[in-house]
Design an enzyme around this catalytic site. Structure first.
Site, PDB file in Angstrom:
ATOM      1  N   GLU A   1       7.506   0.117  -1.219  1.00  0.00           N
ATOM      2  CA  GLU A   1       6.851   1.141  -2.703  1.00  0.00           C
ATOM      3  C   GLU A   1       6.223   2.729  -1.631  1.00  0.00           C
ATOM      4  O   GLU A   1       5.205   2.762  -0.917  1.00  0.00           O
ATOM      5  CB  GLU A   1       5.983  -0.079  -2.744  1.00  0.00           C
ATOM      6  CG  GLU A   1       6.529  -0.815  -3.191  1.00  0.00           C
ATOM      7  CD  GLU A   1       6.914  -0.819  -4.784  1.00  0.00           C
ATOM      8  OE1 GLU A   1       6.795  -0.229  -5.590  1.00  0.00           O
ATOM      9  OE2 GLU A   1       8.290  -1.784  -4.979  1.00  0.00           O
TER      10      GLU A   1
ATOM     11  N   CYS B   1      -0.865   5.747  -7.051  1.00  0.00           N
ATOM     12  CA  CYS B   1      -0.163   6.512  -5.907  1.00  0.00           C
ATOM     13  C   CYS B   1       0.533   6.521  -7.773  1.00  0.00           C
ATOM     14  O   CYS B   1       1.972   8.258  -7.560  1.00  0.00           O
ATOM     15  CB  CYS B   1       1.156   5.239  -5.303  1.00  0.00           C
ATOM     16  SG  CYS B   1       1.100   3.865  -6.914  1.00  0.00           S
TER      17      CYS B   1
HETATM   18  P1  NAD Z   1       0.073   5.062   5.133  1.00  0.00           P
HETATM   19  O1  NAD Z   1       1.264   5.400   5.463  1.00  0.00           O
HETATM   20  O2  NAD Z   1      -1.332   5.627   6.082  1.00  0.00           O
HETATM   21  O3  NAD Z   1       0.127   3.688   5.861  1.00  0.00           O
HETATM   22  C1  NAD Z   1       0.352   2.719   5.214  1.00  0.00           C
HETATM   23  C2  NAD Z   1       0.495   1.326   6.148  1.00  0.00           C
HETATM   24  O4  NAD Z   1       1.201   2.063   7.046  1.00  0.00           O
HETATM   25  C3  NAD Z   1      -1.647   0.717   6.658  1.00  0.00           C
HETATM   26  O5  NAD Z   1      -1.087  -0.080   6.693  1.00  0.00           O
HETATM   27  C4  NAD Z   1      -0.944   1.770   8.235  1.00  0.00           C
HETATM   28  O6  NAD Z   1      -1.663   0.679   8.687  1.00  0.00           O
HETATM   29  C5  NAD Z   1       0.647   1.076   8.385  1.00  0.00           C
HETATM   30  N1  NAD Z   1       1.143   2.749   9.153  1.00  0.00           N
HETATM   31  C6  NAD Z   1       0.134   4.027   9.129  1.00  0.00           C
HETATM   32  N2  NAD Z   1       0.566   4.748  10.338  1.00  0.00           N
HETATM   33  C7  NAD Z   1       1.931   3.831  10.557  1.00  0.00           C
HETATM   34  C8  NAD Z   1       2.746   4.358  11.691  1.00  0.00           C
HETATM   35  N3  NAD Z   1       2.612   5.481  12.035  1.00  0.00           N
HETATM   36  N4  NAD Z   1       3.553   3.439  12.172  1.00  0.00           N
HETATM   37  C9  NAD Z   1       3.822   1.895  11.674  1.00  0.00           C
HETATM   38  N5  NAD Z   1       2.769   1.571  10.106  1.00  0.00           N
HETATM   39  C10 NAD Z   1       2.179   2.744  10.242  1.00  0.00           C
HETATM   40  O7  NAD Z   1      -0.168   5.221   3.427  1.00  0.00           O
HETATM   41  P2  NAD Z   1      -1.994   5.305   3.591  1.00  0.00           P
HETATM   42  O8  NAD Z   1      -2.830   6.887   3.486  1.00  0.00           O
HETATM   43  O9  NAD Z   1      -1.989   4.533   3.074  1.00  0.00           O
HETATM   44  O10 NAD Z   1      -1.270   5.067   1.222  1.00  0.00           O
HETATM   45  C11 NAD Z   1      -1.126   6.221   0.941  1.00  0.00           C
HETATM   46  C12 NAD Z   1       0.285   6.842  -0.180  1.00  0.00           C
HETATM   47  O11 NAD Z   1       0.662   5.234  -0.378  1.00  0.00           O
HETATM   48  C13 NAD Z   1       0.320   7.742  -0.873  1.00  0.00           C
HETATM   49  O12 NAD Z   1       1.889   8.708  -0.241  1.00  0.00           O
HETATM   50  C14 NAD Z   1       0.753   6.420  -2.249  1.00  0.00           C
HETATM   51  O13 NAD Z   1       1.568   7.321  -2.835  1.00  0.00           O
HETATM   52  C15 NAD Z   1       1.482   5.628  -1.386  1.00  0.00           C
HETATM   53  N6  NAD Z   1       1.442   4.594  -2.017  1.00  0.00           N
HETATM   54  C16 NAD Z   1       2.312   4.058  -2.785  1.00  0.00           C
HETATM   55  C17 NAD Z   1       2.335   3.047  -3.475  1.00  0.00           C
HETATM   56  C18 NAD Z   1       3.370   2.316  -4.103  1.00  0.00           C
HETATM   57  O14 NAD Z   1       3.167   0.922  -5.108  1.00  0.00           O
HETATM   58  N7  NAD Z   1       4.489   2.861  -4.469  1.00  0.00           N
HETATM   59  C19 NAD Z   1       0.725   2.259  -4.146  1.00  0.00           C
HETATM   60  C20 NAD Z   1      -0.373   2.953  -3.013  1.00  0.00           C
HETATM   61  C21 NAD Z   1      -0.083   3.524  -3.091  1.00  0.00           C
END
Ligand code: NAD
Length: 464
Positions: A218, A252
């Site tokens: 997602e 998002c």
């Molecule tokens: P992110 O990708 O930084 O983090 C999401 C998760 O991934 C966290 O739990 C984090 O601990 C983990 N993570 C971070 N770096 C990692 C790595 N190198 N390896 C493995 N895991 C890692 O995202 P964010 O900043 O928390 O959220 C923002 C993004 O999420 C935006 O792009 C937004 O559009 C998207 N989003 C999508 C939806 C949807 O339903 N499609 C909903 C909310 C947010």
């Protein structure tokens, strides 16, 4: 804890999840329903703690928290509790002429041990909603919340650990970049459900591919919003302002940028300004209705966009309060980063268009958005936009609310994700559909068996 010790301990915990799943305890309807009810009770027990935590992390009011986090999750839980029995029943499927008088059905079986990874913007809803589907479908689960919404993280840990044993639902905190590879590289999950940025989504997808683990992704993206020449500008401005600036734009499915027909551009911008003043007042930093940016890193990233166009409204910031005013940007150059990156903050570029081809050329620079919105009074224009732009899901004369209807699947396509969930679709995401054919023994005609010579005409009649 040293890295080696952490890895040993986490792998031990994950193996306990596997053993618990293999014991078969999660298969029964009664067990699953009981766990959903336990989760509901635990959430209700901590309702006030969630309001406090979401205010601390993102300055969300209890009303906003109810609509976008707790209320939404409880509605999802109620639907799962109500419909679980029907969802679990095998589906009777038609049988083709070749196989008659056999019967066919689809059994729904749990995937096994699944990992759910969530981001910080709706930290409660985006972790617990997929968990509901995973529990309903009979899985054991490892939960990895975002480390950045720390107050909500702490309350969610209590909600989970108050009612679930670690060998059934494991709550894993910490820095995603180290914790998630430690889990995925040392243990084979049966499914990974990830919500977050596209960049990290690619890392997760690669790790999963190494072990052929199926994924739901997602992700984010730039969701366009079209305001046509025949749109109701008053309604459009209210609905767009409401969702774009909810949670200070950290959503998002928020409209990322507006493409408004040139004939309505000035009127629309004036309406947007009036609406923003009405919603958040002259000092949005003090408004009950307006949130804050999650941390300094995101604050710095978003404030960079403010100089990339003409500020038609807003533009003030306060780093100490993690405040960025709801901002409308005009005259934004097409190649600027605010028109390339997902904004994920309270900055809204507004550009005019004259022909739909011109608007589509802008949209196609960031293909497959998670969401798409069109405001129009014309059924013909609505059809044209919906049929010619590829996107995950969307709304006509509205923005973002499609995701609050749990009867609709929610998810992206291509760059914005793989798979979907919510309501029955969550149950399906976390289930395997096992195809079964049962053939009676009383009818076993020789025609199916060798010798085959001379039967071609008959086979052509039966198999067509
Ligand atoms: P992110 O990708 O930084 O983090 C999401 C998760 O991934 C966290 O739990 C984090 O601990 C983990 N993570 C971070 N770096 C990692 C790595 N190198 N390896 C493995 N895991 C890692 O995202 P964010 O900043 O928390 O959220 C923002 C993004 O999420 C935006 O792009 C937004 O559009 C998207 N989003 C999508 C939806 C949807 O339903 N499609 C909903 C909310 C947010």
């Amino acid at each position: 804890m040293s890295t080696t010790l952490f890895m040993e301990s986490i792998t031990n915990h994950l193996e306990k999840l596997r053993r618990h799943f293999d014991s078969g305890i999660t298969l029964a309807y009664r067990f699953r329903k009981e766990q959903l009810n336990k989760l509901k009770q635990s959430i209700l027990n901590h309702e006030q703690d969630l309001y406090d935590a979401l205010y601390a992390d993102l300055k969300k009011s209890p009303e906003e928290t109810w609509v976008t986090e707790t209320g939404m999750v409880l509605a999802e839980l109620n639907a799962a509790i109500k419909h679980l029995h029907r969802w679990m029943e095998p589906e009777q499927i038609a049988t083709n002429l070749l196989n008659l008088p056999s019967g066919s059905r689809l059994m729904k079986e749990p995937l096994g041990v699944v990992l759910i990874i969530a981001p910080w913007n709706y930290p409660f809803q985006l972790l617990i909603n997929p968990l509901i589907g995973a529990i309903a479908a009979g899985n054991c689960v490892a939960l990895k919340p975002s480390e950045f919404a720390s107050a909500t993280d702490a309350v969610m840990k209590t909600i989970i650990e108050d009612v679930f044993q670690k060998e059934y639902i494991l709550y894993v905190q910490g820095d995603g970049a180290s914790v998630i590879p430690a889990m995925m590289n040392n243990f084979r999950f049966d499914h990974v459900f990830y919500t977050g940025s596209t960049a990290v989504g690619k890392i997760i997808y690669k790790m999963a591919a190494e072990k052929l683990v199926p994924v739901t992704l997602e992700l984010g993206g730039k969701s366009p919003c079209i305001v046509e020449s025949d749109a109701d500008i008053n309604v459009a401005a209210r609905r767009i302002a409401m969702t774009k600036f909810n949670n200070a734009g950290q959503m998002c499915v928020a409209p990322d940028y507006i493409l408004v027909h040139e004939s309505k551009k000035d009127a629309f911008i004036t309406k947007m300004k009036d609406t923003l003043r009405q919603f958040f007042g002259d000092k949005p930093e003090d408004s009950y209705n307006y949130g804050k940016i999650i941390n300094e890193r995101q604050f710095d990233r978003i404030t960079n966009y403010l100089s990339q166009g003409t500020i038609a409204y807003g533009g003030r910031t306060d780093k100490q309060k993690l405040f960025i005013e709801p901002t409308l940007l005009t005259n934004v150059p097409e190649g600027s980063s605010v028109m390339k990156d997902e904004i994920f903050g309270p900055v809204l570029p507004i550009a005019g268009f004259t022909t739909s081809d011109e608007a589509k050329a802008i949209i196609n620079k960031n293909p497959n958005p998670l969401a798409f919105y069109v405001f129009t009074a014309s059924k013909k224009k609505e059809k044209e936009w919906l049929e010619t732009v590829p996107f995950g899901g969307g709304c006509v004369n509205n923005a973002s609310w499609h995701l609050t209807n749990h009867h609709l699947p929610f998810g992206g396509r291509g760059f914005s994700g793989i798979g979907n969930y919510h309501g029955k679709y969550s149950f399906e995401t976390f289930s395997h559909k096992k195809a079964i054919m049962k053939t009676p023994t009383w009818f076993d005609p020789n025609i199916k068996y060798p010798p085959l010579k001379g039967k071609l005409k008959l086979f052509k009649w039966v198999i067509r």
